[in-house]
Design a protein around this motif. Structure first.
Motif, PDB file in Angstrom:
ATOM      1  N   SER A  14      -4.264 -26.391  38.594  1.00 57.28           N
ATOM      2  CA  SER A  14      -3.550 -26.597  37.330  1.00 57.28           C
ATOM      3  C   SER A  14      -2.774 -25.343  36.932  1.00 57.28           C
ATOM      4  N   PRO A  32       2.838 -31.752  34.612  1.00 56.53           N
ATOM      5  CA  PRO A  32       1.524 -31.796  35.279  1.00 56.53           C
ATOM      6  C   PRO A  32       1.593 -32.469  36.644  1.00 56.53           C
ATOM      7  N   SER A  64      -4.539 -30.865  34.489  1.00 57.51           N
ATOM      8  CA  SER A  64      -3.167 -30.391  34.253  1.00 57.51           C
ATOM      9  C   SER A  64      -2.465 -31.227  33.184  1.00 57.51           C
TER      10      SER A  64
END
Length: 309
Positions: free
Chosen positions: A229, A265, A291
Motif C-alpha cells: 500500500s 489504490p 490501499s
C-alpha cells in the motif's frame, strides 16, 4: 486539501455504502461479481466509447505523458521486484507484488472520479494512463508468471497476451471510439443518448461495486499488504511526480491527472489475475483492502499537493 477531500468524500461514501451492503450480505458476493461484470462490459465501456468518440488520437496522444508515466511506474515496479527477489519469494509472487505496487484502480475509480472532479478534459490523459497499465503492465505479469512456469518464453504466451488485450472491453471501447472519431462524423443522436444513459451508470455502479467486492476481501499478510500500500499510494505517485515535473515536464493540468492516477489504490483486476494463476490472492486481497481504505486520505492529499491547492 480540505476542499478536495470534501469533493472526493462522496465517491468514497458510495464505496462505503457498497462495502456495508456486502458485509451485511444484503448484497451477496455473487451479486457483486455480476454488478462488476455489468459495469466492466457495459456501463464503463459505454462511457469510454462516448468520450473517445468525441476525441481524436491526435488530441489525446501525448508522448511526454506516456514516457513519464511509464518511467515513473517502471521505477517502482523494479523496486518492488528487487524487494521480492531479495525476500526469495519466487518470480511468480514477486510479479504479483510488483503489479500491486503500480496498477491503480484507474478504470473503476479513476475514470469516473476524475471526469467529475476535473471535467471531461481529464479523459484524454486518464485514457493514456489506462492504456499504459493495460497494455504494458497487465501484459508483463502474464509473461512473467507463464514464463516462470514454463521455464521459457514462447509464442503461445504472446498469443495469450494479445488475445487478452483484444478481449478487454475498455481497450475495445477506446479503439472503437477513436475509430469513430477518425471518421469525422458525430454520433447519431439515438446512439449518443444510448451511451450517455448507459455510461451514466458507470460512476455510481463502479464505486458501489468496488465497495461490495471489498467486503469479501481478507486482511491476511498485514505487513506485506501495508508495504504494498505504501508503494502504491506514496512511492508510485512520488515517482510519477518526479517524472512529469522534472524529467518530462508536462503542463500543470496533465501532470495533476498523471500523479493523481498514480495515487489510486490497488486495482481489483490484480486480484483477478492472482486468483486465476493461483499466486498469492490473499496477499493481493489485503493490499486492495488496505490501499483503498488509506486512499480516502492519501488521494486528496496528493491531488492537493500536485495541483498546488
Amino acid at each position: 486539501m480540505l476542499a478536495i477531500f470534501l469533493k472526493t468524500l462522496p465517491f468514497f461514501a458510495i464505496i462505503a455504502l457498497g462495502y456495508g451492503a456486502g458485509r451485511s450480505r444484503f448484497f451477496t458476493e455473487e451479486a457483486a461479481a455480476y454488478l462488476t461484470k455489468f459495469i466492466f462490459y457495459f456501463a464503463l465501456s459505454a462511457m469510454i466509447f462516448r468520450f473517445s468518440a468525441n476525441l481524436s488520437l491526435a488530441e489525446i496522444w501525448d508522448s511526454q505523458l506516456v514516457l513519464a508515466y511509464l518511467l515513473g511506474s517502471l521505477a517502482v515496479y523494479l523496486l518492488a521486484t528487487a524487494v521480492g527477489l531479495a525476500r526469495r519469494i519466487g518470480l511468480e509472487q514477486t510479479a504479483v507484488e510488483a503489479q500491486c505496487a503500480v496498477i491503480g484502480n484507474t478504470g473503476f475509480l479513476g475514470v469516473p472520479m476524475f471526469v467529475v472532479l476535473f471535467g471531461e478534459a481529464a479523459i484524454g490523459p486518464v485514457m493514456l494512463v489506462l492504456a499504459v497499465d493495460l497494455i504494458v503492465f497487465s501484459s508483463l505479469i502474464v509473461i512473467l508468471i507463464t514464463g516462470a512456469r514454463d521455464g521459457r518464453m514462447s509464442l503461445a504466451v504472446l498469443g495469450t497476451v494479445g488475445l487478452g488485450l483484444l478481449k478487454n472491453p475498455m481497450i475495445v471501447s477506446m479503439v472503437l471510439g477513436l475509430g469513430w472519431a477518425a471518421l469525422g462524423t458525430p454520433l447519431p443522436v439515438p446512439v449518443n443518448e444510448f451511451v450517455v444513459i448507459l455510461g451514466g451508470a458507470a460512476t455510481p455502479g463502479a464505486l458501489f461495486a468496488i465497495g461490495a467486492s471489498l467486503a469479501s476481501k481478507s486482511a491476511e499478510r498485514v505487513s506485506v499488504a501495508g508495504y504494498l500500500s505504501v508503494c502504491k499510494l506514496v512511492l508510485h505517485p512520488a515517482a510519477v511526480a518526479l517524472a512529469v515535473i522534472v524529467l518530462f515536464p508536462l503542463d500543470p493540468f496533465t501532470a495533476t491527472i498523471a500523479v493523481a492516477a498514480a495515487a489510486l489504490p490497488v486495482a481489483g483486476n490484480v486480484y483477478i489475475l492472482a486468483q486465476h494463476y493461483g499466486v498469492a490472492p490473499q496477499r493481493v486481497s489485503a493490499a486492495i483492502l488496505f490501499s483503498t481504505a488509506a486512499s480516502i486520505v492519501t488521494l486528496p492529499y496528493v491531488i492537493a499537493w500536485v495541483s498546488g491547492a
